[in-house]
Design an enzyme around this catalytic site. Structure first.
Site, PDB file in Angstrom:
ATOM      1  NE  ARG A 241      -4.000  -1.524  -0.372  1.00 53.76           N
ATOM      2  CZ  ARG A 241      -4.651  -2.537  -0.971  1.00 53.76           C
ATOM      3  NH1 ARG A 241      -3.721  -2.553  -1.698  1.00 53.76           N
ATOM      4  NH2 ARG A 241      -5.046  -2.941  -0.612  1.00 53.76           N
ATOM      5  CD  GLU A 270      -2.879   3.218  -5.810  1.00 56.12           C
ATOM      6  OE1 GLU A 270      -3.676   2.396  -6.650  1.00 56.12           O
ATOM      7  OE2 GLU A 270      -1.703   2.566  -5.271  1.00 56.12           O
ATOM      8  CG  HIS A 288      -2.758  -0.687  -7.295  1.00 62.56           C
ATOM      9  ND1 HIS A 288      -3.276  -0.139  -5.988  1.00 62.56           N
ATOM     10  CD2 HIS A 288      -2.675  -2.011  -6.575  1.00 62.56           C
ATOM     11  CE1 HIS A 288      -3.487  -0.863  -4.527  1.00 62.56           C
ATOM     12  NE2 HIS A 288      -3.227  -2.495  -5.314  1.00 62.56           N
TER      13      HIS A 288
HETATM   14  C1  DGY Z   1      -5.245  -6.118  -2.866  1.00 58.60           C
HETATM   15  O1  DGY Z   1      -6.079  -7.062  -2.612  1.00 58.60           O
HETATM   16  O2  DGY Z   1      -5.361  -5.565  -1.920  1.00 58.60           O
HETATM   17  C2  DGY Z   1      -4.467  -5.265  -3.716  1.00 58.60           C
HETATM   18  O3  DGY Z   1      -4.010  -4.596  -3.593  1.00 58.60           O
HETATM   19  C3  DGY Z   1      -5.477  -5.404  -5.500  1.00 58.60           C
HETATM   20  O4  DGY Z   1      -4.653  -5.113  -6.829  1.00 58.60           O
END
Ligand code: DGY
Length: 326
Positions: A241, A270, A288
């Site tokens: 993240r 983002e 992402h």
């Molecule tokens: C998630 O599932 O948390 C991922 O970041 C999606 O790509």
């Protein structure tokens, strides 16, 4: 029949399951293929029994209030669920579910793609060719660094961190990791990974790959002090993240040459990327895509749908992150 609101179109594997179970008319998918606006979200959830959310939706207490007391489940289409106020859901006795497991290997694959691409400067190379500026093979052209035989430091050794560590064996790497606690000895042995504290991870890693969840303790876990403590030759990769890294501090560390490069799949705000990062040639920036394969996104949709189906049929949703409400 219960009503389900899906905040953005997801693969048919999930939508078809829901439609078969509850009927086409009861599965309402937001008609906009973009992040749903707050007003659309608040209007869309009104009176629904289940909410299928996307990681870009902020699902807070106001959304739950707008839905009404019949809301029985919030199924997030992601393994991470930092976009949901789980405390508020728990207070309202609403189970929240995620999609663990199915994206582990896919995200580990992308982590390696980014790690290799960053080490070997593929982003810069691609830009050079596309700009028609490539003057042919050169002995000093875009020299990267070797990956094999180096030390990989993993920050957060959950499912995805472990899948990344398994792949490191093929590159004959030394793997060190840090987390809140060490793995069981037999898991460490199978992975060939050694538990270290954060300071050792920073000091000894040639590559650091981030795989922790976003929780208050991990916000800006990598900032100016961490970049100074890393090797000047180190490369950092983040597929977890964005807010785990202080982007401003990272951009400055890259510009000053405090670390060699960064490969990022996730960002603090983002889809905005810090303007200083956009100027860094030594930052590989990816939108992402961690779980973005047809197979995995289909499985994630299926899991989110199965959680809703279980809950609305009075059964335990298999992937509940706040099971105390059940
Ligand atoms: C998630 O599932 O948390 C991922 O970041 C999606 O790509």
């Amino acid at each position: 029949m219960p009503k389900i609101f899906v905040t953005r179109r997801i693969p048919d594997e999930g939508l078809d399951l829901l439609r078969r179970e509850f009927g086409e008319a009861h599965v309402i998918v937001s008609p906009h293929d973009r992040v749903i606006r707050r007003d659309e979200l608040l209007a869309g959830v009104r009176g629904v029994d289940a909410l299928l959310s996307i990681l870009t939706d902020t699902i807070d207490d106001a959304v739950m209030e707008a839905a009404g007391p019949q809301l029985k489940i919030i199924a997030n289409y992601a393994v991470g669920y930092n976009n949901i106020d789980v405390g508020a859901a728990t207070a309202r006795r609403i189970p929240v579910t995620n999609t663990p497991g199915v994206l582990t290997e896919t995200t580990a694959d992308l982590t390696w793609a980014i790690l290799l691409a960053t080490a070997r400067r593929l982003g810069e190379g691609e830009r050079l060719v596309r700009a028609s500026k490539w003057a042919g093979w050169g002995p000093m052209l875009l020299l990267g660094v070797d990956v094999y035989g180096k030390t990989l430091g993993i920050f957060g050794m959950g499912r995805i961190g472990q899948a990344v560590a398994r792949r490191a064996k093929g590159f004959d790497m030394r793997v060190i990791y840090t987390d809140v606690a060490p793995l069981p000895a037999e898991t460490e042995k199978a992975l060939g990974a050694t538990y270290v504290d954060k300071a050792t991870l920073l000091a000894e890693s040639d590559f650091i790959s981030i795989h922790c969840p976003l929780i208050p303790e991990t916000i800006h876990a990598f900032g100016a002090a961490e970049f100074k403590a890393m090797k000047k030759s180190a490369i950092i990769v983040n597929t977890a993240r964005g807010p785990v890294i202080d982007e401003e501090a990272l951009a400055e560390a890259l510009q000053r040459g405090e670390i060699r490069a960064a490969g990022l799949d996730v960002f603090e705000e983002e889809p905005d990327v810090h303007p200083k990062l956009l100027e860094c040639e030594n930052a590989l920036l990816i939108p992402h895509l961690g779980s973005a394969t047809k197979e995995t996104r289909g499985k994630m949709a299926e899991i989110a749908a199965r959680n809703i189906i279980a809950r609305l049929n009075g059964q335990r949703p298999p992937n509940c992150v706040n099971p105390e409400v059940l």
